[in-house]
Structures are given as structure tokens and as C-alpha cells.
Design a protein around this motif. Structure first.
Motif, mmCIF file in Angstrom:
data_model
loop_
_atom_site.group_PDB
_atom_site.id
_atom_site.type_symbol
_atom_site.label_atom_id
_atom_site.label_comp_id
_atom_site.label_asym_id
_atom_site.label_seq_id
_atom_site.Cartn_x
_atom_site.Cartn_y
_atom_site.Cartn_z
ATOM 1 N N ARG A 42 -2.272 31.745 5.403
ATOM 2 C CA ARG A 42 -2.617 32.886 4.555
ATOM 3 C C ARG A 42 -1.925 34.159 5.033
ATOM 4 O O ARG A 42 -1.534 34.268 6.204
ATOM 5 C CB ARG A 42 -4.122 33.107 4.534
ATOM 6 C CG ARG A 42 -4.763 33.351 5.888
ATOM 7 C CD ARG A 42 -6.245 33.769 5.815
ATOM 8 N NE ARG A 42 -7.079 32.864 5.037
ATOM 9 C CZ ARG A 42 -8.385 33.038 4.876
ATOM 10 N NH1 ARG A 42 -8.990 34.075 5.444
ATOM 11 N NH2 ARG A 42 -9.089 32.181 4.158
ATOM 12 N N ILE A 341 -2.909 27.124 -4.392
ATOM 13 C CA ILE A 341 -2.591 28.525 -4.098
ATOM 14 C C ILE A 341 -3.752 29.375 -4.575
ATOM 15 O O ILE A 341 -4.224 29.211 -5.710
ATOM 16 C CB ILE A 341 -1.287 28.971 -4.785
ATOM 17 C CG1 ILE A 341 -0.098 28.144 -4.294
ATOM 18 C CG2 ILE A 341 -1.017 30.450 -4.516
ATOM 19 C CD1 ILE A 341 1.200 28.466 -5.006
ATOM 20 N N VAL A 369 -2.402 29.521 0.881
ATOM 21 C CA VAL A 369 -1.845 28.259 0.385
ATOM 22 C C VAL A 369 -2.414 27.124 1.232
ATOM 23 O O VAL A 369 -2.699 27.290 2.428
ATOM 24 C CB VAL A 369 -0.302 28.258 0.459
ATOM 25 C CG1 VAL A 369 0.268 29.312 -0.461
ATOM 26 C CG2 VAL A 369 0.188 28.468 1.877
ATOM 27 N N SER A 371 -2.471 22.547 1.679
ATOM 28 C CA SER A 371 -2.021 21.224 1.302
ATOM 29 C C SER A 371 -2.873 20.200 2.035
ATOM 30 O O SER A 371 -3.126 20.344 3.226
ATOM 31 C CB SER A 371 -0.549 21.020 1.656
ATOM 32 O OG SER A 371 -0.138 19.706 1.332
#
Length: 373
Positions: A42, A341, A369, A371
Motif C-alpha cells: 500500500r 485494487i 493492491v 494478490s
């Protein structure tokens, strides 16, 4: 003891309800290890240059008010050593960026499934004591957990604790899930408990309306800390309201109250006023999340939320309530938040600002973001 039995009564009844039922036969499985991961990074900046990104106000104006940060870099290993037994390890490698003492290792526990109604867990885990304990942070509908989650975690009721629990689910017209936990209550990765007292807590979740996925959670706990009896209690509600074909509104709300013994025993004994019962905290939050399933190429959905929180960590003795608004927009790519996001802002308002502390009005903007591996 009577108060504790009252707290556990709903879960005890759930266990008795299924006593004597036939245990379903489990298939034998080979031992195997699966690995999952999470990466969160971030960029954050404060709207006030004299307030740092942790919310601390600097009277001299010298604050680090913007920062790139790796919030989480997790690896989870699950070993299925039999058809009934799993061992889970969860590491957050991002904790190595600072002093890793009492950090890095998050989950480390073993589970044993007797049947769907009765299971056991022992090790380091998050005891069930609220709605936010029911899911990992990577699928949360806001930027992070609530202020009350952090505070009740510091007091040993939530977040990662060392202990044991029994849990299960009971089907029926009103499905019931329950968990009973006993933990040290002094946080994760401790060499031993800091006293002989333990935190006893329970959670019972009732499935009220299946079509709306409406669930009601009841939470309660009692503990002995440094010779003092303390308590915590809470209630939460969640549901999903379909708006139209591609739109739905997901709603969460929660209330908690309890003794803030972490604050009380963290003070110098000369500065304490009265007993621990005078130092109490309470909080609530309301989180609506509007989700649009777009399914356009790799973009799966768009989400719009605004969580409102009210939290007071010492309302009986030195009240200074904190109100927090967190408007946020998020884009989900692929499925199950495998890529995400988010952009949002934490807007804090205190009843009174205290110079040189974190109790000071501020707006923190965050671009994050993530993942999932």
C-alpha cells in the motif's frame, strides 16, 4: 461461574442436541501439504503533515506523513495428515521489516474433526469472538479490521491467541454454528502465559433467513487477569440483499463491550483510579458494501463501501470517543479476490484532540493492491 455457564449454555445445548447421532464415515486420505499465500502492498499519506501515517500527532511538525509499505506477505501451509486431522501454519514475512519478536508466526494449530457437530483445535489461532473472526483479512469489505477488533485483540479476546477450542455446526430449521475457546489471552508467540488466569469465551451463530444469508452472532467471555475478574460481550448481524441481477448489498454490523484491562494494567499503579471495572470500552460499526458483478474480461466486480465506526476505549473513566468513516472503492480481478485494487480513506474524529498522541483528528488516504497465491 454461574455467569460463565450462562454464556456457554447455547453452545452446550447445541452439543447435546446431536449427542448419540451416528458419526458419518470418513474416507481415508493420503497425507499431503498445500500452500497458499497473500501479498498486500500500500501507499498511504496523511492529510496533515504534522500527523504521521500511524496517526500520531507531532507537535514539532516533523512527521512521516506518506509511505510505501508491505502490509502483509503471508505464506500458509496446510498438512492433511489424516482424513480427520490437519495442521496449519501461517507466516507473515512482512513482520521482518521491524522487530520480529512476538510476530511473524500467526497461525500454528492442529485440528481434529470427530464429526460435523464436534471438532477440536489446539495451538495458536484466532478464537471466534465476533464477525470479523469468521473470515481472513484479504476478503474484508474495507481496508482493514475495525478499531474495536484491534482493541479487543489487545485484551486477549480476538486476533491471534494461544489455547484450545471445540467447535461445530448443527443443521436444522435454524442452523447453528458454535465455538467454545480457552486461551492464555496475552497475545501470540509468547513464551508462556503472564498469569494463571485464562480467557473463556463462546460464540453462537444462528442462520436466520437462508435466502438473505442472514446470520446472527452472540459472543460472550469471562477471564481472570492479574487476579481481577473481567468480561467481554458482543452481538453481530450480517446479510446479503439482492438488488438486481448483477448488484447486491452486503451488510455487516457489530457491537461489543468489555473491560479494558490492557489499558488498566498498562498504567503506572500510581495513575490508576479505582479498579479495572472502571476502565471499560465499547464500540460498534456498520459496514454496507455495494457489489457489482461486472465479469468483463479479467475484471470480476466493483465494490463501493463506507464503514462507520464508533469506539471509546475508556468510556467510564476518561471518555474520548473516536468516530471513523472509511469510504472505499475496490476492483476485483479474476475470482475470489485473487487480484484486487482498493482506494479509500480513514477519516478519524475525536471528541477532543490531545496533542502528541494518536487521539487527534486526521484523514489517512490509502491505495492498496493485493494478490492471493
Amino acid at each position: 461461574m454461574k455467569r460463565f455457564l450462562i454464556l456457554l449454555l447455547p453452545a452446550i445445548l447445541s452439543i447435546l442436541q446431536v449427542a448419540g447421532q451416528e458419526t458419518p464415515k470418513a474416507d481415508s486420505t493420503k497425507a499431503k501439504i498445500t500452500m497458499k499465500g497473500l501479498f498486500q502492498a500500500r501507499y498511504a499519506f496523511s492529510s496533515h503533515k504534522d500527523i504521521d501515517i500511524n496517526g500520531l500527532q507531532h507537535a514539532n511538525g516533523k512527521a512521516i506523513y506518506n509511505d510505501f509499505d508491505i502490509k502483509r506477505a503471508r505464506l500458509q501451509f496446510t498438512s492433511k495428515i489424516s482424513d480427520r486431522t490437519d495442521v496449519v501454519l501461517l507466516l507473515n514475512l512482512a513482520d521482518f521489516k521491524s522487530d520480529p519478536a512476538n510476530k511473524v508466526l500467526e497461525n500454528a494449530y492442529i485440528t481434529y474433526r470427530l464429526n460435523p457437530y464436534l471438532n477440536a483445535k489446539m495451538g495458536q489461532f484466532r478464537p471466534a469472538f465476533g464477525l470479523e473472526d469468521m473470515y481472513p483479512v484479504d476478503v474484508i469489505k474495507s481496508l482493514d479490521y475495525s478499531n474495536q477488533y484491534t482493541a479487543f485483540g489487545s485484551n486477549g479476546w480476538q486476533s491471534f491467541q494461544i489455547g484450545a477450542s471445540i467447535y461445530g455446526a448443527v443443521p436444522g430449521a435454524v442452523p447453528v454454528k458454535y465455538e467454545l475457546s480457552v486461551v492464555n489471552g496475552n497475545g501470540r508467540n509468547q513464551t508462556m502465559d503472564n498469569d494463571n488466569g485464562k480467557h473463556f469465551s463462546s460464540r453462537v451463530e444462528l442462520g436466520l433467513i437462508k435466502s438473505l444469508k442472514m446470520n446472527l452472532g452472540l459472543n460472550g467471555g469471562l477471564a481472570t487477569v492479574q487476579g481481577s475478574n473481567v468480561y467481554a460481550t458482543g452481538v453481530d448481524l450480517s446479510m446479503v440483499l439482492p438488488v438486481c441481477k448483477k448488484w447486491k448489498m452486503e451488510i455487516e454490523t457489530e457491537f461489543k463491550q468489555g473491560d479494558n484491562h490492557a489499558l488498566y494494567y498498562g498504567l503506572d499503579s500510581a495513575k490508576r483510579v479505582g479498579g479495572v471495572s472502571l476502565y471499560q470500552m465499547w464500540g460498534m460499526y456498520f459496514l454496507p458494501n455495494l457489489r457489482y458483478s461486472i465479469n468483463y474480461h479479467r475484471l470480476s466486480s466493483l465494490e463501493f463501501s463506507c464503514r462507520y465506526e464508533y469506539f471509546d476505549n475508556n468510556f467510564r473513566h476518561a471518555s474520548n470517543p473516536r468516530q471513523t468513516y472509511t469510504p472505499m472503492i475496490g476492483a476485483e480481478f479474476l475470482k475470489s479476490y485473487n487480484a484486487r485494487i482498493q482506494f479509500g480513506v480513514n477519516i478519524d474524529h475525536y471528541k477532543k484532540n490531545i496533542v502528541g498522541t494518536t487521539q487527534y483528528d486526521n484523514q489517512l488516504f490509502v491505495l492498496q493492491v493485493q494478490s492471493r497465491l
